[in-house]
Design a protein around this motif. Structure first.
Motif, PDB file in Angstrom:
ATOM      1  N   GLY A 114       0.798  -1.222   0.000  1.00 29.27           N
ATOM      2  CA  GLY A 114       0.000   0.000   0.000  1.00 29.27           C
ATOM      3  C   GLY A 114       0.823   1.261   0.000  1.00 29.27           C
ATOM      4  N   HIS A 115       2.090   1.179  -0.412  1.00 26.99           N
ATOM      5  CA  HIS A 115       2.966   2.339  -0.440  1.00 26.99           C
ATOM      6  C   HIS A 115       3.053   2.893  -1.856  1.00 26.99           C
ATOM      7  CE1 HIS A 115       5.344   0.958   3.386  1.00 26.99           C
ATOM      8  NE2 HIS A 115       4.033   1.034   3.565  1.00 26.99           N
ATOM      9  N   VAL A 116       2.564   4.110  -2.051  1.00 30.10           N
ATOM     10  CA  VAL A 116       2.633   4.784  -3.350  1.00 30.10           C
ATOM     11  C   VAL A 116       3.265   6.148  -3.116  1.00 30.10           C
ATOM     12  CG1 VAL A 116       1.348   5.626  -5.341  1.00 30.10           C
ATOM     13  CG2 VAL A 116       0.550   3.590  -4.135  1.00 30.10           C
ATOM     14  N   GLY A 117       4.551   6.254  -3.447  1.00 26.82           N
ATOM     15  CA  GLY A 117       5.263   7.487  -3.121  1.00 26.82           C
ATOM     16  C   GLY A 117       5.254   7.690  -1.616  1.00 26.82           C
ATOM     17  N   THR A 118       4.811   8.861  -1.169  1.00 28.05           N
ATOM     18  CA  THR A 118       4.720   9.146   0.261  1.00 28.05           C
ATOM     19  C   THR A 118       3.351   8.783   0.832  1.00 28.05           C
ATOM     20  OG1 THR A 118       4.035  11.427  -0.213  1.00 28.05           O
ATOM     21  CG2 THR A 118       6.394  11.019   0.075  1.00 28.05           C
ATOM     22  N   PHE A 119       2.454   8.297  -0.029  1.00 24.58           N
ATOM     23  CA  PHE A 119       1.083   7.976   0.396  1.00 24.58           C
ATOM     24  C   PHE A 119       1.038   6.549   0.930  1.00 24.58           C
ATOM     25  CE2 PHE A 119      -3.399   6.869  -0.292  1.00 24.58           C
ATOM     26  CZ  PHE A 119      -4.016   7.985   0.237  1.00 24.58           C
ATOM     27  N   ARG A 120       0.271   6.349   1.983  1.00 23.57           N
ATOM     28  CA  ARG A 120       0.125   5.025   2.587  1.00 23.57           C
ATOM     29  C   ARG A 120      -1.346   4.627   2.586  1.00 23.57           C
ATOM     30  NH1 ARG A 120       4.535   5.467   1.531  1.00 23.57           N
ATOM     31  NH2 ARG A 120       6.430   5.246   2.802  1.00 23.57           N
ATOM     32  N   MET A 121      -1.635   3.484   1.964  1.00 21.55           N
ATOM     33  CA  MET A 121      -2.998   2.973   1.906  1.00 21.55           C
ATOM     34  C   MET A 121      -3.185   1.862   2.928  1.00 21.55           C
ATOM     35  SD  MET A 121      -3.945   2.767  -2.159  1.00 21.55           S
ATOM     36  CE  MET A 121      -2.422   1.974  -2.695  1.00 21.55           C
ATOM     37  N   ASP A 176     -12.576  15.871  -5.505  1.00 20.62           N
ATOM     38  CA  ASP A 176     -11.121  15.813  -5.450  1.00 20.62           C
ATOM     39  C   ASP A 176     -10.730  14.341  -5.513  1.00 20.62           C
ATOM     40  OD1 ASP A 176     -10.660  18.644  -5.006  1.00 20.62           O
ATOM     41  OD2 ASP A 176     -11.408  18.343  -2.958  1.00 20.62           O
ATOM     42  N   VAL A 177      -9.462  14.072  -5.807  1.00 22.00           N
ATOM     43  CA  VAL A 177      -8.962  12.696  -5.836  1.00 22.00           C
ATOM     44  C   VAL A 177      -7.691  12.663  -4.989  1.00 22.00           C
ATOM     45  CG1 VAL A 177      -8.192  10.766  -7.262  1.00 22.00           C
ATOM     46  CG2 VAL A 177      -9.886  12.377  -8.166  1.00 22.00           C
ATOM     47  N   GLU A 178      -7.654  11.743  -4.013  1.00 19.01           N
ATOM     48  CA  GLU A 178      -6.501  11.677  -3.119  1.00 19.01           C
ATOM     49  C   GLU A 178      -5.204  11.398  -3.870  1.00 19.01           C
ATOM     50  OE1 GLU A 178      -9.444  10.390  -2.526  1.00 19.01           O
ATOM     51  OE2 GLU A 178      -9.878  10.193  -0.384  1.00 19.01           O
ATOM     52  N   MET A 179      -5.255  10.436  -4.792  1.00 20.50           N
ATOM     53  CA  MET A 179      -4.056  10.079  -5.560  1.00 20.50           C
ATOM     54  C   MET A 179      -4.455   9.671  -6.963  1.00 20.50           C
ATOM     55  SD  MET A 179      -1.002  10.159  -4.020  1.00 20.50           S
ATOM     56  CE  MET A 179       0.030   8.817  -4.574  1.00 20.50           C
ATOM     57  N   GLY A 180      -3.751  10.225  -7.972  1.00 22.51           N
ATOM     58  CA  GLY A 180      -4.004   9.862  -9.356  1.00 22.51           C
ATOM     59  C   GLY A 180      -5.193  10.604  -9.935  1.00 22.51           C
ATOM     60  N   GLY A 181      -5.632  10.153 -11.125  1.00 24.26           N
ATOM     61  CA  GLY A 181      -6.836  10.704 -11.733  1.00 24.26           C
ATOM     62  C   GLY A 181      -6.644  11.953 -12.550  1.00 24.26           C
ATOM     63  N   ASN A 182      -5.388  12.300 -12.899  1.00 24.23           N
ATOM     64  CA  ASN A 182      -5.167  13.495 -13.729  1.00 24.23           C
ATOM     65  C   ASN A 182      -5.855  13.357 -15.088  1.00 24.23           C
ATOM     66  OD1 ASN A 182      -3.492  14.443 -11.719  1.00 24.23           O
ATOM     67  ND2 ASN A 182      -1.580  13.992 -12.799  1.00 24.23           N
ATOM     68  N   THR A 183      -6.156  14.498 -15.694  1.00 31.42           N
ATOM     69  CA  THR A 183      -6.518  14.551 -17.109  1.00 31.42           C
ATOM     70  C   THR A 183      -5.260  14.974 -17.857  1.00 31.42           C
ATOM     71  OG1 THR A 183      -8.771  15.226 -16.538  1.00 31.42           O
ATOM     72  CG2 THR A 183      -8.081  15.516 -18.829  1.00 31.42           C
ATOM     73  N   VAL A 217      -7.058   6.155 -11.328  1.00 27.20           N
ATOM     74  CA  VAL A 217      -7.182   6.602  -9.939  1.00 27.20           C
ATOM     75  C   VAL A 217      -6.426   5.617  -9.057  1.00 27.20           C
ATOM     76  CG1 VAL A 217      -8.785   6.953  -8.021  1.00 27.20           C
ATOM     77  CG2 VAL A 217      -9.386   7.745 -10.320  1.00 27.20           C
ATOM     78  N   ILE A 218      -5.543   6.140  -8.214  1.00 27.68           N
ATOM     79  CA  ILE A 218      -4.807   5.282  -7.284  1.00 27.68           C
ATOM     80  C   ILE A 218      -5.624   5.083  -6.006  1.00 27.68           C
ATOM     81  CG2 ILE A 218      -2.704   5.033  -5.905  1.00 27.68           C
ATOM     82  CD1 ILE A 218      -1.275   6.807  -7.963  1.00 27.68           C
ATOM     83  N   HIS A 219      -6.090   6.180  -5.447  1.00 27.66           N
ATOM     84  CA  HIS A 219      -6.861   6.111  -4.201  1.00 27.66           C
ATOM     85  C   HIS A 219      -7.912   7.205  -4.223  1.00 27.66           C
ATOM     86  CE1 HIS A 219      -7.755   6.393   0.139  1.00 27.66           C
ATOM     87  NE2 HIS A 219      -7.354   5.131   0.195  1.00 27.66           N
ATOM     88  N   GLY A 220      -9.160   6.824  -3.987  1.00 31.46           N
ATOM     89  CA  GLY A 220     -10.251   7.791  -4.003  1.00 31.46           C
ATOM     90  C   GLY A 220     -11.243   7.486  -5.115  1.00 31.46           C
ATOM     91  N   ILE A 221     -12.181   8.384  -5.290  1.00 31.46           N
ATOM     92  CA  ILE A 221     -13.179   8.287  -6.356  1.00 31.46           C
ATOM     93  C   ILE A 221     -13.131   9.580  -7.169  1.00 31.46           C
ATOM     94  CG2 ILE A 221     -15.622   8.039  -6.930  1.00 31.46           C
ATOM     95  CD1 ILE A 221     -14.571   5.574  -5.646  1.00 31.46           C
TER      96      ILE A 221
END
Length: 516
Positions: free
Chosen positions: A156-163, A433-440, A479-483
């Protein structure tokens, strides 16, 4: 006990009488369907908890009536002994009557819990093999797009984000085998190798025989021997407009550029850019009081972000009206010489539509978009209905243009599409908003826009002569984390012949003139 049964029956009644159907669910792309699965899981967990407590209570009562006093004596001794005879008669004449009641109560409790459990398992659609495959596919996509190591992703480690959560070595093996079956061979090797490495560290098995590790090792060895396997690009069986427009090498480079832009604001810091920001007070009289907050991400062709386009309450109203109506999106592609419009891994989202006639409470949206853009949206053929879409973790949309008059598909257009003309512009509102990922991401323009709740992004899809502007090729990053939730209005060209003549043509696409 009664509270669980009451709660279960209440939920079943609500589910059965609601407008949505509880069968034909999609647990990968529909947040509402997965939400219902979460509710079912919570009820099953509570059911199991009550069953365990019932067993513990029964076991405790059994221990009270399990005696060694009479067991250690031979039959003839008990018969000859008046004290032991009394204990024997009392036990069977009185004491075990209470135990009989315990057995009856326990049997009734277990039967009721089993009945409730069976209802939960049979009333709701269960995830099937396809749902599991789609979930594995999403994890593979995240690893590849964001260039993650399998080890950090499994923890669950993505960069500095922890899932929260983790993947076991057996999970990694299953994902690796799925990747191999679907010809994503580099990913297969990475997942299988890490599965075996983590299992060895954890001493999961001292022998490969009879375990998942044996299959994983055999497949990994086979992949390592076959050095000719290199490509890991998804969905090569499906022919889209991108395969016709771009050469294979060019499309590969565009996909690499797309993945690089996806990594911005998530696993990588985005480069510092100097976008033009300003307040627009000229598009309507109301803008004098409440000017538009504009940011120009690219000038030619123009990509503009408008902040605070929708309020929190307006977003809640849209999501409330659409949440339980979202169903998996379809895309058009050619396969074996014929055109298909069905779900595919090109676009992994759930969507629905807000129709003007059925939702008068949203009339203000078209008027507000027209006010901001200057386009005419009042006619029946001016624009499409508002599409609302949702991206769950792993959800994405591969590179595409929004124009529909592509060579590959134009002979298959509906009469209404011909009447309305091509999609001259896209106006997309971020509902979350999206916590991680989801760019256009726009790889040909080196632009990545991070979703900001309530903001909208506007770009053109056509050149001034009506041909398709390839430079606005774009995709939705996984999207990595979020909706990620969006609402999109596609403006059609034919009704804009006179309203947009004031705009100044640029070299590449229509230029949005907010000073008219």
């Amino acid at each position: 006990m009664k509270s669980l049964t009451y709660l279960l029956n209440l939920i079943l009644i609500i589910q059965l009488h609601c407008s949505y159907v509880i069968t034909d669910m999609d647990f990968t792309y529909s947040a509402s369907d997965l939400y219902r699965l979460v509710q079912t899981e919570q009820l099953i967990s509570r059911n199991l908890e009550e069953a365990v407590n019932s067993l513990k209570s029964f076991h405790k009562n059994l221990e009270k009536y399990q005696t060694e006093d009479l067991k250690e004596y031979a039959s003839d001794i008990i018969i000859k002994n008046p004290l032991l005879s009394y204990q024997l008669v009392k036990r069977h004449g009185k004491d075990l009557d209470v135990l009989d009641k315990f057995y009856e109560e326990f049997t009734a409790q277990i039967a009721e819990l089993q009945h409730s459990y069976t209802k939960l398992r049979t009333t709701f659609t269960k995830p099937d093999k396809n749902d599991l495959q789609h979930a594995m596919e999403a994890i593979v996509r995240l690893r590849q797009t964001y260039n993650l190591t399998v080890d950090e992703l499994s923890r669950g480690h993505v960069g500095t984000f922890r899932m929260e959560g983790y993947l076991t070595p057996a999970d990694l093996s299953n994902i690796g085998l799925y990747a191999k079956e679907n010809k994503m061979h580099e990913n297969a090797k990475l997942f299988l190798a890490m599965a075996l490495e983590q299992a060895e560290k954890a001493n999961e098995s001292t022998t490969l025989e009879g375990s998942w590790m044996e299959d994983a090792q055999l497949v990994l060895d086979d992949l390592n021997k076959n050095q000719s396997i290199t490509s890991d690009r998804e969905d090569t069986r499906l022919l889209t407009e991108m395969d016709v427009i771009f050469a294979t090498d060019s499309l590969e480079n565009l996909n690499k550029g797309f993945e690089r832009l996806c990594q911005y604001h998530s696993v990588k810091e985005a480069p510092i850019t100097k976008y033009k920001c300003y307040l627009d007070k000229t598009s309507s009289h109301m803008r004098i009081i409440s000017p538009l907050k504009m940011e120009v991400y690219h000038n030619d062709p123009q990509i503009v972000v408008i902040y605070d386009f929708l309020s929190e309450s307006e977003i809640e109203e849209i999501e409330s009206a659409t949440f339980y109506k979202l169903k998996r999106s379809v895309t058009q592609f050619f396969h074996k010489g014929s055109l298909h419009a069905e779900p595919s891994i090109i676009r992994t989202t759930a969507q629905t539509w807000i129709y003007d006639l059925g939702h008068p409470q949203f009339d203000y949206l078209g008027k507000r978009i027209a006010s901001v853009t200057g386009y005419s949206l009042s006619g029946a053929t001016s624009a499409e209905e508002l599409q609302v879409a949702s991206y769950r973790p792993g959800g994405h949309y591969s590179l595409h243009t929004d124009a529909i008059y592509e060579e590959l598909f134009k002979d298959h257009l509906n009469p209404s599409d011909i009447l309305m003309g091509d999609r001259i512009a896209t106006f997309m509102i971020y509902l979350s908003d999206v916590e991680m990922g989801g760019n256009t991401a726009f790889p040909m323009l080196d632009v990545a826009v991070k979703p900001v709740k309530g903001s909208a992004i506007l770009w053109g899809n056509l050149h001034p002569d009506g041909t398709i502007a390839r430079y606005t090729l774009h995709g939705a990053c996984p999207v990595i984390h979020g909706i990620k939730s969006i609402a999109t209005k596609w403006v059609r060209a034919n009704d804009q012949m006179f309203t947009r003549q004031k705009c100044k043509p640029s070299k590449l696409s229509f230029h949005f003139d907010f000073t008219n």
